[in-house]
Design a protein around this motif. Sequence first.
Motif, PDB file in Angstrom:
ATOM      1  N   UNK A 191       0.610  -1.353   0.035  1.00  0.00           N
ATOM      2  CA  UNK A 191      -0.012   0.006  -0.064  1.00  0.00           C
ATOM      3  C   UNK A 191       0.866   1.262  -0.173  1.00  0.00           C
ATOM      4  N   UNK A 192       2.069   1.247   0.660  1.00  0.00           N
ATOM      5  CA  UNK A 192       3.038   2.497   0.796  1.00  0.00           C
ATOM      6  C   UNK A 192       3.513   2.517  -0.639  1.00  0.00           C
ATOM      7  N   UNK A 193       3.698   1.507  -1.353  1.00  0.00           N
ATOM      8  CA  UNK A 193       4.261   1.614  -2.518  1.00  0.00           C
ATOM      9  C   UNK A 193       3.163   1.875  -3.724  1.00  0.00           C
ATOM     10  N   UNK A 194       1.864   2.227  -3.248  1.00  0.00           N
ATOM     11  CA  UNK A 194       1.019   2.551  -4.281  1.00  0.00           C
ATOM     12  C   UNK A 194       0.662   1.133  -4.955  1.00  0.00           C
TER      13      UNK A 194
ATOM     14  N   UNK B 193      -3.396  -3.168  -5.764  1.00  0.00           N
ATOM     15  CA  UNK B 193      -3.886  -4.556  -6.189  1.00  0.00           C
ATOM     16  C   UNK B 193      -3.229  -5.882  -5.502  1.00  0.00           C
ATOM     17  N   UNK B 194      -1.699  -5.577  -5.281  1.00  0.00           N
ATOM     18  CA  UNK B 194      -0.972  -6.443  -4.587  1.00  0.00           C
ATOM     19  C   UNK B 194      -1.327  -6.513  -3.306  1.00  0.00           C
ATOM     20  N   UNK B 195      -1.473  -5.320  -2.264  1.00  0.00           N
ATOM     21  CA  UNK B 195      -1.785  -5.306  -1.241  1.00  0.00           C
ATOM     22  C   UNK B 195      -3.330  -6.168  -0.961  1.00  0.00           C
ATOM     23  N   UNK B 196      -4.348  -5.500  -1.842  1.00  0.00           N
ATOM     24  CA  UNK B 196      -5.632  -6.299  -2.110  1.00  0.00           C
ATOM     25  C   UNK B 196      -5.265  -7.716  -1.879  1.00  0.00           C
TER      26      UNK B 196
ATOM     27  N   UNK C   9      -8.592  -3.198   6.901  1.00  0.00           N
ATOM     28  CA  UNK C   9      -7.969  -2.999   5.941  1.00  0.00           C
ATOM     29  C   UNK C   9      -8.140  -3.282   4.308  1.00  0.00           C
ATOM     30  N   UNK C  10      -8.714  -4.492   4.200  1.00  0.00           N
ATOM     31  CA  UNK C  10      -9.229  -4.887   3.024  1.00  0.00           C
ATOM     32  C   UNK C  10     -10.505  -4.063   2.724  1.00  0.00           C
ATOM     33  N   UNK C  11     -11.273  -3.803   3.398  1.00  0.00           N
ATOM     34  CA  UNK C  11     -12.464  -3.059   3.169  1.00  0.00           C
ATOM     35  C   UNK C  11     -12.198  -1.538   2.790  1.00  0.00           C
ATOM     36  N   UNK C  12     -11.217  -1.126   3.645  1.00  0.00           N
ATOM     37  CA  UNK C  12     -10.718   0.137   3.380  1.00  0.00           C
ATOM     38  C   UNK C  12     -10.195   0.373   1.985  1.00  0.00           C
ATOM     39  N   UNK C  13      -9.322  -0.576   1.812  1.00  0.00           N
ATOM     40  CA  UNK C  13      -8.652  -0.614   0.265  1.00  0.00           C
ATOM     41  C   UNK C  13      -9.650  -0.925  -0.934  1.00  0.00           C
ATOM     42  N   UNK C  14     -10.750  -1.622  -0.670  1.00  0.00           N
ATOM     43  CA  UNK C  14     -11.777  -1.927  -1.715  1.00  0.00           C
ATOM     44  C   UNK C  14     -12.319  -0.479  -1.833  1.00  0.00           C
ATOM     45  N   UNK C  15     -12.472   0.305  -0.772  1.00  0.00           N
ATOM     46  CA  UNK C  15     -13.337   1.658  -0.962  1.00  0.00           C
ATOM     47  C   UNK C  15     -12.331   2.713  -1.682  1.00  0.00           C
ATOM     48  N   UNK C  16     -11.174   2.462  -1.424  1.00  0.00           N
ATOM     49  CA  UNK C  16     -10.093   3.304  -2.070  1.00  0.00           C
ATOM     50  C   UNK C  16      -9.891   3.008  -3.679  1.00  0.00           C
ATOM     51  N   UNK C  17     -10.264   1.923  -4.083  1.00  0.00           N
ATOM     52  CA  UNK C  17     -10.136   1.611  -5.422  1.00  0.00           C
ATOM     53  C   UNK C  17     -11.264   2.163  -6.268  1.00  0.00           C
TER      54      UNK C  17
ATOM     55  N   UNK D 179     -17.438  -0.571  -4.285  1.00  0.00           N
ATOM     56  CA  UNK D 179     -18.035  -0.192  -2.953  1.00  0.00           C
ATOM     57  C   UNK D 179     -18.882  -1.391  -2.514  1.00  0.00           C
ATOM     58  N   UNK D 180     -19.392  -2.092  -3.410  1.00  0.00           N
ATOM     59  CA  UNK D 180     -20.438  -3.320  -2.927  1.00  0.00           C
ATOM     60  C   UNK D 180     -19.532  -4.708  -2.113  1.00  0.00           C
ATOM     61  N   UNK D 181     -18.322  -4.458  -2.434  1.00  0.00           N
ATOM     62  CA  UNK D 181     -17.587  -5.611  -1.905  1.00  0.00           C
ATOM     63  C   UNK D 181     -16.914  -4.859  -0.616  1.00  0.00           C
ATOM     64  N   UNK D 182     -16.849  -3.630  -0.583  1.00  0.00           N
ATOM     65  CA  UNK D 182     -16.236  -3.090   0.691  1.00  0.00           C
ATOM     66  C   UNK D 182     -17.663  -3.196   1.798  1.00  0.00           C
ATOM     67  N   UNK D 183     -18.723  -3.015   1.230  1.00  0.00           N
ATOM     68  CA  UNK D 183     -19.884  -2.862   2.064  1.00  0.00           C
ATOM     69  C   UNK D 183     -19.908  -4.219   2.811  1.00  0.00           C
TER      70      UNK D 183
END
Length: 125
Positions: free
Chosen positions: A32-35, A38-41, A67-75, A80-84
């Motif tokens: 995530x810090x390396x932007x 997709x790899x972080x997810x 963390x996964x939900x937050x990343x999904x939201x950022x994507x 958003x449905x998956x994050x929800x």
Amino acid sequence: ASITFRKAFETLRENSPQKAATALIYQAKTFELQNKHAEALAVLEELNERYATLLPFLENPDEPLFLQALLETKMGEKQWAKSEEMLVRLINTYPQGKFADESLYLLATIHYRRGNFEEGYKTFL
């Protein structure tokens, strides 16, 4: 660094489940810090699904889901449905978890952004 965390996970997986799970969390955070979202997810999905038996060993077993939900939201909006779904799972599984309040806030924010103001309002309460 991400390769080192993966090697640590492989080494620790059998005998130290808490450290092994923590290594995957750090690997995801490094990506995530390396932007490399997709790899972080992918790492977080692997931990939350394939290695879910390691979660109870963590001090905060709800952290990887959050963390996964937050990343999904950022994507973006498409995720958003998956994050929800992940946030609801977290709230139902770990209602007293460290990330439960943040999960409720993020879930309400998603409802608001989608125009579901009433649902967002209910979630904030």
